[in-house]
Enzyme design. Structure first.
Site, PDB file in Angstrom:
ATOM      1  N   GLY A  18     -70.070   1.648  19.224  1.00  0.00           N
ATOM      2  CA  GLY A  18     -70.620   1.828  17.885  1.00  0.00           C
ATOM      3  C   GLY A  18     -71.122   0.534  17.267  1.00  0.00           C
ATOM      4  O   GLY A  18     -72.022   0.563  16.421  1.00  0.00           O
ATOM      5  N   GLU A  66     -74.488   0.150  18.616  1.00  0.00           N
ATOM      6  CA  GLU A  66     -75.310   1.231  18.042  1.00  0.00           C
ATOM      7  C   GLU A  66     -75.730   0.874  16.616  1.00  0.00           C
ATOM      8  O   GLU A  66     -76.867   1.090  16.209  1.00  0.00           O
ATOM      9  CB  GLU A  66     -74.531   2.553  18.068  1.00  0.00           C
ATOM     10  CG  GLU A  66     -74.358   3.095  19.485  1.00  0.00           C
ATOM     11  CD  GLU A  66     -73.497   4.337  19.526  1.00  0.00           C
ATOM     12  OE1 GLU A  66     -72.315   4.243  19.144  1.00  0.00           O
ATOM     13  OE2 GLU A  66     -73.998   5.399  19.923  1.00  0.00           O
TER      14      GLU A  66
HETATM   15  N1  T1G Z   1     -60.479   0.579  18.317  1.00  0.00           N
HETATM   16  C1  T1G Z   1     -59.201   0.360  17.966  1.00  0.00           C
HETATM   17  N2  T1G Z   1     -58.480  -0.673  18.426  1.00  0.00           N
HETATM   18  C2  T1G Z   1     -59.087  -1.519  19.261  1.00  0.00           C
HETATM   19  C3  T1G Z   1     -60.424  -1.353  19.670  1.00  0.00           C
HETATM   20  C4  T1G Z   1     -61.144  -0.243  19.146  1.00  0.00           C
HETATM   21  N3  T1G Z   1     -62.424  -0.013  19.459  1.00  0.00           N
HETATM   22  N4  T1G Z   1     -60.754  -2.360  20.515  1.00  0.00           N
HETATM   23  C5  T1G Z   1     -59.647  -3.115  20.611  1.00  0.00           C
HETATM   24  N5  T1G Z   1     -58.659  -2.620  19.871  1.00  0.00           N
HETATM   25  C6  T1G Z   1     -57.302  -3.190  19.691  1.00  0.00           C
HETATM   26  C7  T1G Z   1     -56.516  -3.212  20.990  1.00  0.00           C
HETATM   27  O1  T1G Z   1     -55.817  -1.999  21.165  1.00  0.00           O
HETATM   28  C8  T1G Z   1     -55.578  -4.386  20.752  1.00  0.00           C
HETATM   29  O2  T1G Z   1     -54.523  -3.943  19.935  1.00  0.00           O
HETATM   30  C9  T1G Z   1     -56.438  -5.344  19.927  1.00  0.00           C
HETATM   31  O3  T1G Z   1     -57.475  -4.553  19.353  1.00  0.00           O
HETATM   32  C10 T1G Z   1     -57.076  -6.455  20.738  1.00  0.00           C
HETATM   33  O4  T1G Z   1     -57.745  -5.883  21.851  1.00  0.00           O
HETATM   34  C11 T1G Z   1     -69.462   6.195  18.131  1.00  0.00           C
HETATM   35  C12 T1G Z   1     -67.510   6.597  20.246  1.00  0.00           C
HETATM   36  C13 T1G Z   1     -63.340  -5.769  22.176  1.00  0.00           C
HETATM   37  C14 T1G Z   1     -63.545  -6.582  24.545  1.00  0.00           C
HETATM   38  O5  T1G Z   1     -64.549   0.690  23.878  1.00  0.00           O
HETATM   39  O6  T1G Z   1     -63.097  -3.530  25.130  1.00  0.00           O
HETATM   40  O7  T1G Z   1     -67.769   3.071  19.674  1.00  0.00           O
HETATM   41  O8  T1G Z   1     -52.635  -4.244  21.486  1.00  0.00           O
HETATM   42  O9  T1G Z   1     -56.308  -6.946  23.620  1.00  0.00           O
HETATM   43  O10 T1G Z   1     -58.974  -8.755  25.353  1.00  0.00           O
HETATM   44  O11 T1G Z   1     -70.328   5.639  20.240  1.00  0.00           O
HETATM   45  O12 T1G Z   1     -60.655  -4.779  22.985  1.00  0.00           O
HETATM   46  O13 T1G Z   1     -53.200  -6.004  19.828  1.00  0.00           O
HETATM   47  O14 T1G Z   1     -52.266  -3.809  19.067  1.00  0.00           O
HETATM   48  O15 T1G Z   1     -58.401  -5.599  24.216  1.00  0.00           O
HETATM   49  O16 T1G Z   1     -60.016  -9.818  23.275  1.00  0.00           O
HETATM   50  C15 T1G Z   1     -66.326   1.528  22.024  1.00  0.00           C
HETATM   51  C16 T1G Z   1     -62.839  -1.448  23.307  1.00  0.00           C
HETATM   52  C17 T1G Z   1     -65.475   2.474  21.225  1.00  0.00           C
HETATM   53  C18 T1G Z   1     -64.278  -1.465  22.908  1.00  0.00           C
HETATM   54  C19 T1G Z   1     -61.650  -7.357  23.055  1.00  0.00           C
HETATM   55  N6  T1G Z   1     -65.726   0.248  22.052  1.00  0.00           N
HETATM   56  N7  T1G Z   1     -62.275  -2.763  23.195  1.00  0.00           N
HETATM   57  O17 T1G Z   1     -60.822  -7.659  24.160  1.00  0.00           O
HETATM   58  O18 T1G Z   1     -58.555  -7.879  23.010  1.00  0.00           O
HETATM   59  S1  T1G Z   1     -66.100   4.104  21.255  1.00  0.00           S
HETATM   60  C20 T1G Z   1     -64.847  -0.087  22.999  1.00  0.00           C
HETATM   61  C21 T1G Z   1     -62.421  -3.709  24.137  1.00  0.00           C
HETATM   62  C22 T1G Z   1     -67.409   4.087  20.206  1.00  0.00           C
HETATM   63  C23 T1G Z   1     -69.385   5.294  19.289  1.00  0.00           C
HETATM   64  C24 T1G Z   1     -68.103   5.331  19.940  1.00  0.00           C
HETATM   65  C25 T1G Z   1     -61.697  -4.991  23.921  1.00  0.00           C
HETATM   66  C26 T1G Z   1     -62.567  -6.167  23.431  1.00  0.00           C
HETATM   67  P1  T1G Z   1     -53.066  -4.539  20.082  1.00  0.00           P
HETATM   68  P2  T1G Z   1     -57.707  -6.549  23.291  1.00  0.00           P
HETATM   69  P3  T1G Z   1     -59.574  -8.628  23.999  1.00  0.00           P
END
Ligand code: T1G
Length: 696
Positions: A103, A106
């Site tokens: 997102g 996006e």
């Molecule tokens: N939502 C909620 N929590 C998230 C999050 C997210 N998108 N991304 C990370 N966290 C939390 C994670 O659980 C952890 O929590 C902390 O942040 C640090 O993350 C409409 C449907 C950005 C590359 O898939 O790939 O957008 O354990 O340890 O190694 O189309 O996090 O500390 O409590 O992973 O520095 C699309 C997912 C969503 C990105 C950073 N986005 N995140 O890595 O830290 S779907 C993703 C990552 C969407 C639209 C839709 C990675 C990172 P805690 P981390 P990091």
């Protein structure tokens, strides 16, 4: 106005909207609301001529807030936010850094312009969560970068770097530093233009796209992501850009998004995402535990495991010395490492410079004294207790103070190994999976005396070398192999009772595993399994259990160790490595069954899957009961990253939970009546079912 999650400021005639939602600026409700409110304020303010959208902290918005999934969406949803930005009558530039993902990207594509720091990684990783981009990503990206680029980015979910994004037309400029200052100059340079580009309006439909490209991608996906739906839905959504208007395409995307969002594939992959991160949290180890610095490493043993382990260190810039007792073995080991890296170069996945850099970080030595400066010593000699103990007393004498002493064992008792040193608090198990330079799992085994600092530092090291760590307790086989042992025992029992080897493997493969239990046995080496079984027999492990590996032992005696001898449970083509069924092996099972008085019968696929799945589950529950795993989700992570279990099924514990623990227990009880010693009773599981609870 400053909502909790968005702040804004005005510099000269440019308005700056900044996301402040640590740690990754996920687009939670407060953020979305704040984004719309800040924009409205800026649009009303006649002094503001242009707008910058950016994120504070480590990243621009990293996507939707995954923890909001499955809950009712509070308005404004992300599509609504993006439309507001897209319809803005003042030009907006998204200033990107960190990981503008999902997102986040996006939203950026809804802005007129995008600029980025060179270190930025951009992507649409939704398929990794079993969904597709749901805020216009499948419709805007093809209009910006073409269908092929969109297909590649969206179906793989792999982020691209800023340079690549620039070349693909996704962003307009890349800066080395001073993002906001540069973004200010950028947007000011656009203020005189009458029209600003809008991704959704770049073209009515994307033209000149051959249908073949969609067919080719689908074929590739069906092979690579066997059993998965979301990458195929992504292809369908992208295809809509070629035959539907933007508005209708968005509608199509919504429909497909919903199908994916409501699927087991998605809930399982989201479970994996959070489980992987939860595994890093150890309840009795506080966050501020002292971390021992690791700037150099030594690996003892340069066989397949040792060499692979050493590569992990070199890959992240940590100098590593590999030690073998003879020059000959050392040369052989170093050659294999070099060959591995050269293969990566020849596949175009590493530059020649990087190759040289990594090789220069690995030095060989035939003297154990060379470990004396290493911050971490990983012992990777043969899996034999006396040998390991002898090695650890030598390591103890030579390693420097405060150095982590790790043993790469897959089953042995860490405490016994630690006893041979004067500093058991520094000894820890690091169970790498073969090939150690490829497999992501690192099972970290905590001994009775291992200190908190050593555990915390090893967990951190694992992350640094890009592994997925799981902490296990010190029981035979730890989490992974203890469960795998019961799973294999069950597979052999099935074969003795009448199922064919190839059918058992087929059922498991079709379920989504990388391979079936017999194929794994052939890959890992039946000689390795034989040695473990021999030790288990000596230790009385089978005293109350049915021994099911008679055929495996017979194959070992015939020299059929698996792939390495071209024969094991299957026959392998020497050149192509292709496997062929060997009817003789099924006959061996038949003969053994007769000798053991086992009556054979037709066993259907459902029973094969159920018995193998619940053998894992039952043992997993015992491990939880005995406290050798912290949580069920750690077991799921172990299986997905170390054993080729399909991530999109969520892991063996989640799968059982989805199936229904009550039903699972019923089936187990039924099997137990017929075969009690194959199904030890687990109070933990019985209790969960009684209390109608799930794992956590
Ligand atoms: N939502 C909620 N929590 C998230 C999050 C997210 N998108 N991304 C990370 N966290 C939390 C994670 O659980 C952890 O929590 C902390 O942040 C640090 O993350 C409409 C449907 C950005 C590359 O898939 O790939 O957008 O354990 O340890 O190694 O189309 O996090 O500390 O409590 O992973 O520095 C699309 C997912 C969503 C990105 C950073 N986005 N995140 O890595 O830290 S779907 C993703 C990552 C969407 C639209 C839709 C990675 C990172 P805690 P981390 P990091």
């Amino acid at each position: 106005m400053d909502t909790q999650a968005i702040k804004y400021e005005i510099i000269e005639n440019i308005g700056i909207i900044t996301g402040v939602n640590p740690p990754v600026n996920a687009l939670s409700y407060n953020v979305r609301k704040g984004l719309v409110e800040a924009l409205k304020l800026f649009l009303k303010n006649d002094n503001i001529k242009g707008i910058i959208l950016c994120g504070e902290g480590r990243t621009f918005f990293a996507g939707a807030d995954i923890s909001e999934f499955g809950k009712p969406m509070q308005s404004p949803n992300l599509n609504e936010v993006i439309l507001e930005y897209e319809n803005s009558n003042k030009p907006i530039v998204a200033a990107l850094h960190g990981s503008p993902l999902g997102g986040g990207l996006e939203l950026a594509m809804g802005c007129n312009y995008r600029v980025a720091l060179s270190s930025t990684k951009l992507g649409l990783p939704e398929v990794k969560l079993g969904i597709i981009p749901g805020a216009g990503g499948t419709q805007r990206l093809p209009r910006l970068a073409g269908v092929e680029k969109a297909l590649s980015m969206i179906t793989s979910g792999i982020p691209i770097d800023a340079k690549n994004a620039l070349e693909s037309g996704i962003i307009e400029e890349v800066f080395e530093d001073k993002l906001i200052e540069n973004a200010l100059n950028f947007i000011k340079s656009k203020l005189t233009l009458d029209i600003h580009p809008v991704a959704s309006k770049l073209t009515e439909k994307v033209s000149n796209v051959k249908n073949d490209i969609f067919i080719n991608f689908s074929n590739k996906i069906e092979k690579k992501h066997r059993g998965r739906k979301s990458p195929l839905c992504a292809i369908e959504a992208i295809k809509a850009t070629t035959n539907l208007s933007f508005t209708d395409g968005l509608e199509k995307e919504r429909e497909l998004f919903k199908v994916c969002h409501d699927s087991k594939e998605s809930s399982s992959l989201i479970h994996m995402f959070f489980s992987e991160r939860k595994a890093l949290k150890i309840p009795d180890i506080p966050k501020d535990t002292q971390i021992l610095p690791i700037n150099s490493a030594a690996v003892i043993g340069c066989g397949t495991m040792g060499g692979g382990i050493a590569m992990n260190f070199a890959n992240v810039g940590i100098p590593v010395t590999v030690i073998e007792n003879s020059q000959d073995s050392l040369d052989k080991g170093m050659n294999i490492i070099e060959k591995n890296y050269s293969n990566t170069v020849s596949k175009g996945r590493m530059t020649q410079n990087e190759f040289k850099k990594r090789m220069s970080l690995i030095s060989g030595s035939s003297k154990l004294e060379s470990i004396s400066n290493a911050d971490v010593v990983v012992e990777a000699v043969f899996e034999e207790m006396n040998l390991k103990k002898e090695m650890f007393s030598k390591i103890d004498a030579l390693a420097k103070e405060n150095s982590i002493l790790a043993t790469n064992t897959s089953t042995l008792d860490i405490d016994q190994i630690a006893e041979s040193t004067s500093r058991p608090q520094f000894v820890i198990g690091t169970h790498f999976f073969s090939p150690a330079n490829v497999m992501k799992l690192l099972e970290i085994v905590r001994g009775k005396h291992t200190s908190k600092e050593v555990i915390a530092s090893t967990m951190k090291l694992a992350k640094n070398i890009k592994k997925v760590p799981v902490l296990a307790g010190n029981c035979d086989g730890f989490i992974g192999n203890r469960m795998f042992h019961e799973y294999v025992r069950q597979a052999h029992a099935l074969a003795e009772e009448g199922a064919k080897v190839a059918d058992i493997d087929r059922v498991i493969y079709d379920f989504g595993w990388a391979m079936g239990p017999f194929a794994v046995n052939d890959l890992a080496g039946n000689d390795v399994g034989w040695r473990i079984r021999k030790r288990h027999k000596q230790e009385g492990k089978y005293d109350n259990l049915r021994y099911t590996s008679t055929v495996a032992d017979q194959l070992f005696e015939l020299g059929r160790y698996g792939q390495k001898t071209n024969r094991g449970f299957y026959i392998y083509d020497q050149q192509t490595r292709e496997k062929k069924i060997d009817p003789e092996v099924d006959m061996m099972f038949e003969k053994v069954a007769k000798e053991k008085g086992i009556s054979r019968r037709q066993i259907d696929d459902k029973e094969i899957l159920s018995r193998l799945s619940w053998a894992l589950l039952n043992t997993g529950c015992m491990i939880l009961e005995e406290g050798y795993a912290l949580r069920a989700s750690d077991i799921d992570v172990t299986y997905a990253y170390g054993y080729g279990y399909p991530h999109w099924r969520g892991g063996p514990m989640k799968y059982a939970e989805d199936y229904g623990l009550e039903k699972v227990l019923e089936e187990i009880k039924n099997y137990r009546t017929k075969n009690p010693d194959m199904w030890p009773k687990c109070n933990y599981l019985e209790q969960l079912v009684k209390e109608k609870k799930n794992f956590n």
